[in-house]
Design a protein around this motif. Structure first.
Motif, mmCIF file in Angstrom:
data_model
loop_
_atom_site.group_PDB
_atom_site.id
_atom_site.type_symbol
_atom_site.label_atom_id
_atom_site.label_comp_id
_atom_site.label_asym_id
_atom_site.label_seq_id
_atom_site.Cartn_x
_atom_site.Cartn_y
_atom_site.Cartn_z
ATOM 1 N N TYR A 85 29.223 32.726 64.561
ATOM 2 C CA TYR A 85 29.459 32.677 63.121
ATOM 3 C C TYR A 85 28.226 32.203 62.350
ATOM 4 O O TYR A 85 27.858 32.806 61.335
ATOM 5 C CB TYR A 85 30.655 31.753 62.843
ATOM 6 C CG TYR A 85 31.175 31.830 61.439
ATOM 7 C CD1 TYR A 85 32.002 32.873 61.053
ATOM 8 C CD2 TYR A 85 30.848 30.860 60.505
ATOM 9 C CE1 TYR A 85 32.491 32.956 59.757
ATOM 10 C CE2 TYR A 85 31.333 30.931 59.209
ATOM 11 C CZ TYR A 85 32.157 31.977 58.842
ATOM 12 O OH TYR A 85 32.634 32.056 57.565
ATOM 13 N N LEU A 86 27.575 31.138 62.805
ATOM 14 C CA LEU A 86 26.480 30.529 62.050
ATOM 15 C C LEU A 86 25.358 31.524 61.755
ATOM 16 O O LEU A 86 24.948 31.696 60.604
ATOM 17 C CB LEU A 86 25.927 29.299 62.770
ATOM 18 C CG LEU A 86 24.803 28.564 62.028
ATOM 19 C CD1 LEU A 86 25.302 27.984 60.712
ATOM 20 C CD2 LEU A 86 24.219 27.464 62.908
ATOM 21 N N VAL A 89 26.468 34.362 59.244
ATOM 22 C CA VAL A 89 26.630 34.031 57.825
ATOM 23 C C VAL A 89 25.291 33.739 57.155
ATOM 24 O O VAL A 89 25.114 34.066 55.978
ATOM 25 C CB VAL A 89 27.630 32.872 57.571
ATOM 26 C CG1 VAL A 89 29.024 33.262 58.031
ATOM 27 C CG2 VAL A 89 27.176 31.570 58.165
ATOM 28 N N VAL A 90 24.340 33.144 57.870
ATOM 29 C CA VAL A 90 23.043 32.884 57.222
ATOM 30 C C VAL A 90 22.226 34.167 57.109
ATOM 31 O O VAL A 90 21.378 34.289 56.217
ATOM 32 C CB VAL A 90 22.231 31.755 57.900
ATOM 33 C CG1 VAL A 90 23.001 30.447 57.843
ATOM 34 C CG2 VAL A 90 21.809 32.096 59.302
ATOM 35 N N LYS A 91 22.490 35.135 57.984
ATOM 36 C CA LYS A 91 21.820 36.435 57.875
ATOM 37 C C LYS A 91 22.525 37.347 56.874
ATOM 38 O O LYS A 91 21.946 38.304 56.394
ATOM 39 C CB LYS A 91 21.801 37.139 59.232
ATOM 40 C CG LYS A 91 20.778 36.599 60.192
ATOM 41 C CD LYS A 91 20.751 37.435 61.456
ATOM 42 C CE LYS A 91 19.615 37.021 62.355
ATOM 43 N NZ LYS A 91 19.542 37.878 63.556
ATOM 44 N N THR A 113 14.513 30.504 61.913
ATOM 45 C CA THR A 113 14.510 29.267 62.704
ATOM 46 C C THR A 113 15.882 29.026 63.324
ATOM 47 O O THR A 113 15.989 28.690 64.507
ATOM 48 C CB THR A 113 14.077 28.071 61.838
ATOM 49 O OG1 THR A 113 12.758 28.326 61.337
ATOM 50 C CG2 THR A 113 14.082 26.774 62.621
ATOM 51 N N ILE A 114 16.934 29.211 62.552
ATOM 52 C CA ILE A 114 18.295 29.053 63.084
ATOM 53 C C ILE A 114 18.542 30.081 64.189
ATOM 54 O O ILE A 114 19.042 29.733 65.261
ATOM 55 C CB ILE A 114 19.345 29.166 61.963
ATOM 56 C CG1 ILE A 114 19.255 27.944 61.037
ATOM 57 C CG2 ILE A 114 20.753 29.307 62.542
ATOM 58 C CD1 ILE A 114 20.098 28.050 59.776
ATOM 59 N N ALA A 115 18.190 31.329 63.945
ATOM 60 C CA ALA A 115 18.399 32.381 64.949
ATOM 61 C C ALA A 115 17.595 32.089 66.220
ATOM 62 O O ALA A 115 18.105 32.269 67.336
ATOM 63 C CB ALA A 115 18.016 33.738 64.367
ATOM 64 N N ALA A 116 16.381 31.630 66.069
ATOM 65 C CA ALA A 116 15.546 31.309 67.235
ATOM 66 C C ALA A 116 16.146 30.156 68.027
ATOM 67 O O ALA A 116 16.182 30.194 69.264
ATOM 68 C CB ALA A 116 14.126 30.967 66.793
ATOM 69 N N TRP A 117 16.633 29.139 67.325
ATOM 70 C CA TRP A 117 17.258 27.997 68.000
ATOM 71 C C TRP A 117 18.462 28.465 68.821
ATOM 72 O O TRP A 117 18.627 28.074 69.981
ATOM 73 C CB TRP A 117 17.651 26.938 66.975
ATOM 74 C CG TRP A 117 18.438 25.802 67.523
ATOM 75 C CD1 TRP A 117 17.997 24.827 68.367
ATOM 76 C CD2 TRP A 117 19.813 25.507 67.258
ATOM 77 N NE1 TRP A 117 19.023 23.946 68.640
ATOM 78 C CE2 TRP A 117 20.143 24.342 67.977
ATOM 79 C CE3 TRP A 117 20.792 26.111 66.483
ATOM 80 C CZ2 TRP A 117 21.411 23.768 67.942
ATOM 81 C CZ3 TRP A 117 22.055 25.548 66.444
ATOM 82 C CH2 TRP A 117 22.352 24.394 67.176
ATOM 83 N N VAL A 118 19.273 29.316 68.241
ATOM 84 C CA VAL A 118 20.434 29.856 68.958
ATOM 85 C C VAL A 118 19.968 30.671 70.163
ATOM 86 O O VAL A 118 20.476 30.500 71.275
ATOM 87 C CB VAL A 118 21.320 30.703 68.013
ATOM 88 C CG1 VAL A 118 22.394 31.457 68.795
ATOM 89 C CG2 VAL A 118 21.956 29.801 66.949
#
Length: 125
Positions: A85-86, A89-91, A113-118
């Motif tokens: 989900y995270l 929604v940010v994308k 950055t969020i996608a890379a962390w995931v």
């Protein structure tokens, strides 16, 4: 004579400023504005992004909006990572409401950055 000297000093200062902005200084500027996603840290990179973009609605102090989604604390965030989900929604992926809701879209760097962390395993680091 005094006016000519002052005018000359202004021109010289302008020329010095103009020529100091060369390829080397351009490279330094680009390096300071790049988005490094090689080894993303939850505590130093993800938490500040969430604080600045999500806690208004999804922080522990919020009792109104947020649809019951809490993004404060690793275990809470991990729940929304594990169900994909995270990142969606940010994308603003198809079928998901773009977050932050009612606010400006996150910067590409924050989203990446969020996608890379995931993608790096969403570690609690």
């Amino acid at each position: 004579m005094k006016k000519i000297i002052i005018t000359g000093m202004i021109i010289a200062s302008g020329m010095a400023l103009l020529f100091s902005c060369n390829k080397g200084s351009e490279d330094v500027l680009k390096a300071s504005t790049t988005c490094d996603t090689t080894a993303v840290s939850f505590s130093t990179q993800i938490v500040p992004i969430l604080q600045n973009n999500c806690y208004r609605c999804h922080g522990s102090g919020n009792t109104g909006s947020g649809a019951g989604i809490l993004l404060e604390g690793y275990s809470n965030v991990k729940t929304w990572v594990d169900n994909n989900y995270l990142v969606n929604v940010v994308k603003g992926s198809s079928g998901y409401i773009l977050m932050p809701f009612g606010g400006p879209k996150m910067s590409d760097c924050n989203v990446n950055t969020i996608a890379a962390w995931v993608n790096q395993g969403a570690k609690n680091n």
